[in-house]
Structure formats: C-alpha cells, structure tokens
Write a protein that holds these residues in place. Structure first.
Motif, PDB file in Angstrom:
ATOM      1  N   LYS A 101      34.379  36.887  44.276  1.00  0.00           N
ATOM      2  CA  LYS A 101      35.118  35.623  44.396  1.00  0.00           C
ATOM      3  C   LYS A 101      34.195  34.411  44.193  1.00  0.00           C
ATOM      4  CE  LYS A 101      38.217  35.904  47.692  1.00  0.00           C
ATOM      5  NZ  LYS A 101      38.971  35.728  48.949  1.00  0.00           N
TER       6      LYS A 101
ATOM      7  N   THR B   7      45.541  49.899  43.345  1.00  0.00           N
ATOM      8  CA  THR B   7      46.076  48.532  43.164  1.00  0.00           C
ATOM      9  C   THR B   7      47.093  48.183  44.251  1.00  0.00           C
ATOM     10  OG1 THR B   7      47.734  49.411  41.641  1.00  0.00           O
ATOM     11  CG2 THR B   7      45.717  48.543  40.663  1.00  0.00           C
TER      12      THR B   7
ATOM     13  N   ASN C  99      44.069  45.585  48.019  1.00  0.00           N
ATOM     14  CA  ASN C  99      43.758  44.205  47.632  1.00  0.00           C
ATOM     15  C   ASN C  99      43.299  43.377  48.829  1.00  0.00           C
ATOM     16  OD1 ASN C  99      44.426  44.846  45.055  1.00  0.00           O
ATOM     17  ND2 ASN C  99      46.405  43.810  45.048  1.00  0.00           N
TER      18      ASN C  99
ATOM     19  N   LEU D 232      39.759  44.322  49.601  1.00  0.00           N
ATOM     20  CA  LEU D 232      38.842  43.716  48.624  1.00  0.00           C
ATOM     21  C   LEU D 232      38.546  42.263  48.980  1.00  0.00           C
ATOM     22  CD1 LEU D 232      40.367  45.029  45.259  1.00  0.00           C
ATOM     23  CD2 LEU D 232      38.123  45.624  46.181  1.00  0.00           C
ATOM     24  N   ARG D 233      39.605  41.520  49.317  1.00  0.00           N
ATOM     25  CA  ARG D 233      39.423  40.089  49.631  1.00  0.00           C
ATOM     26  C   ARG D 233      38.538  39.908  50.860  1.00  0.00           C
ATOM     27  NH1 ARG D 233      45.203  40.061  48.719  1.00  0.00           N
ATOM     28  NH2 ARG D 233      45.601  39.535  46.536  1.00  0.00           N
TER      29      ARG D 233
ATOM     30  N   LEU E 212      35.713  40.074  47.405  1.00  0.00           N
ATOM     31  CA  LEU E 212      36.090  40.425  46.029  1.00  0.00           C
ATOM     32  C   LEU E 212      37.504  39.955  45.730  1.00  0.00           C
ATOM     33  CD1 LEU E 212      34.682  44.059  46.072  1.00  0.00           C
ATOM     34  CD2 LEU E 212      33.750  42.168  44.740  1.00  0.00           C
TER      35      LEU E 212
ATOM     36  N   PRO F 242      40.963  40.750  43.387  1.00  0.00           N
ATOM     37  CA  PRO F 242      41.636  41.630  42.433  1.00  0.00           C
ATOM     38  C   PRO F 242      42.090  40.835  41.209  1.00  0.00           C
ATOM     39  CG  PRO F 242      43.094  41.155  44.290  1.00  0.00           C
ATOM     40  CD  PRO F 242      41.784  40.488  44.585  1.00  0.00           C
TER      41      PRO F 242
ATOM     42  N   HIS G  58      44.210  36.100  43.274  1.00  0.00           N
ATOM     43  CA  HIS G  58      44.338  37.037  42.161  1.00  0.00           C
ATOM     44  C   HIS G  58      44.056  36.278  40.870  1.00  0.00           C
ATOM     45  CE1 HIS G  58      46.284  39.635  39.151  1.00  0.00           C
ATOM     46  NE2 HIS G  58      46.121  40.627  40.016  1.00  0.00           N
TER      47      HIS G  58
ATOM     48  N   ARG H  66      39.210  48.957  38.858  1.00  0.00           N
ATOM     49  CA  ARG H  66      39.705  49.464  40.151  1.00  0.00           C
ATOM     50  C   ARG H  66      40.900  50.364  39.888  1.00  0.00           C
ATOM     51  NH1 ARG H  66      44.114  45.636  42.043  1.00  0.00           N
ATOM     52  NH2 ARG H  66      44.262  44.148  40.342  1.00  0.00           N
TER      53      ARG H  66
ATOM     54  N   THR I 153      38.075  44.121  39.566  1.00  0.00           N
ATOM     55  CA  THR I 153      37.668  43.271  40.689  1.00  0.00           C
ATOM     56  C   THR I 153      36.497  42.410  40.228  1.00  0.00           C
ATOM     57  OG1 THR I 153      36.048  44.872  41.526  1.00  0.00           O
ATOM     58  CG2 THR I 153      38.277  45.000  42.430  1.00  0.00           C
TER      59      THR I 153
END
Length: 209
Positions: free
Chosen positions: A53, A21, A26, A29-30, A34, A36, A97, A18, A50
C-alpha cells in the motif's frame, strides 16, 4: 525493446499474484499493509494481485494518478499499465482496492484528466465567484502523453467571462472528447457574500444621520 526504453521516466511497481480473492483474505492483506488489486486488459484474463500500500501511495504522489507504470509480476513478467480505478474508504481515504489497466504505449487510450485552477487567489476580494462546470475532462491520446492535470489560469477573467473547451491548450497529441463549445468555467459576481456587506454600510450611514 522500444516499450522498455520509453519507461525510463516511469514508476516501477512490484506486484505478486494472489489466489485467494475472498473478502476475508482481502481484509487480512490490508492488515498486513498490502492492497488487493487486479490487472486487466485487451486479450488477457484478469490477474488478481497484491501490492504494498505504501509503495503505491508513494508512486502516485511522485508520478501522478494518470501516469504510466511498469508492473513487475512475481519478479518476472512486465506490464505497462495505468491505474483505472482506485477504491478508497469514505472517511479515512485509505486505499482499499486498485485496478490496473494493461496498455500498449503505441495505442491511444482514454482518460479523465482533472482540472487544476490557478490565478483565483484574489477572487474573494474582487467579489468574484468561480464556478467549475466540470472537475475533469475526458481526453484521448497515447498513454505516456496523458497529463496528470490540465492547468487553467483564470487570473484575467472577470464577471461574465467563460472558458469553453476550445479556449484550453491541451498537450501535444492529446485531444478532448468533448464538444469544443462545452462550458468548463464561468465567472460571476458573488452576490450572496456581497449582501451582508451592503447591509453593514446602510446601518453605518443610518447611525451617522
């Protein structure tokens, strides 16, 4: 390649690099399921990645927190890694993370291995109190030899007994990074829980008189 052969019983994780940042990226992404993370190690620049999860959660459940994983970055480059740090939210314990530490399977590494206590099921009925002076033991050894936990059987212990580092059997190739006389577990009488019981007995005896 020997390192590839050694990975037969190891979890494989797909990660993507990725570039953004920022905390906003982030969060996005979550929301998409996903996580980070970063890969870092000796003689290499940190790589922002990434990972799915649910994939990471399933792999940790299957192989354990101390396992060696093989990361495949962008479908091409492979890294042998251990999970160095996993940040969780306080309440829901959601993954936030992950830091992967790139390792060599032929070089010793250090790890904090949690303790798993067995045999304490009857402690309460025997009025015994188990006190753990450590939750984990720092060890060193080859990454693939590091266990996910160290099991300690306490069923034969009694009031006044202790377990110190030299009483514990470590897996082959694993050496504790603590003094051999360091206290790990002690057993005492459960005085606090015993108190109400004694009072009840006294009351009953008084009533009978």
């Amino acid at each position: 390649d020997k390192e590839d052969q050694d990975m037969d019983n190891t979890g494989v994780l797909k990660v993507d690099s990725r570039t953004d940042t920022s905390s906003q990226a982030n969060k996005r992404l979550r929301r998409e399921g996903l996580l980070p993370g970063n890969i870092f190690g000796k003689d290499m620049d940190s790589i922002a990645v990434t990972i799915r999860k649910d994939e990471l959660r399933k792999s940790i459940a299957k192989y354990g927190r101390q396992a060696v994983f093989q990361l495949i970055l962008d479908g091409k480059k492979k890294y042998n890694v251990m999970i160095k740090e996993l940040q969780l939210t306080h309440v829901s314990r959601e993954f936030m993370h992950v830091d992967f530490h790139s390792i060599s399977l032929s070089e010793e590494t250090k790890a904090n291995v949690p303790l798993k206590i067995v045999g304490d099921e009857l402690y309460e009925s025997r009025w015994l109190l188990l006190q753990m002076h450590r939750d984990f033991i720092p060890v060193k050894g080859l990454p693939q030899d590091v266990p996910n936990f160290i099991e300690i059987d306490v069923k034969d212990l009694d009031h006044g007994d202790n377990i110190i580092i030299k009483d514990i059997v470590f897996p082959a190739g694993i050496v504790p990074e603590l003094d051999e006389n360091q206290l790990v577990i002690s057993v005492s009488e459960a005085k606090i829980r015993q108190q109400p019981k004694e009072e009840e007995v006294e009351d009953t005896e008084t009533a009978q008189e």
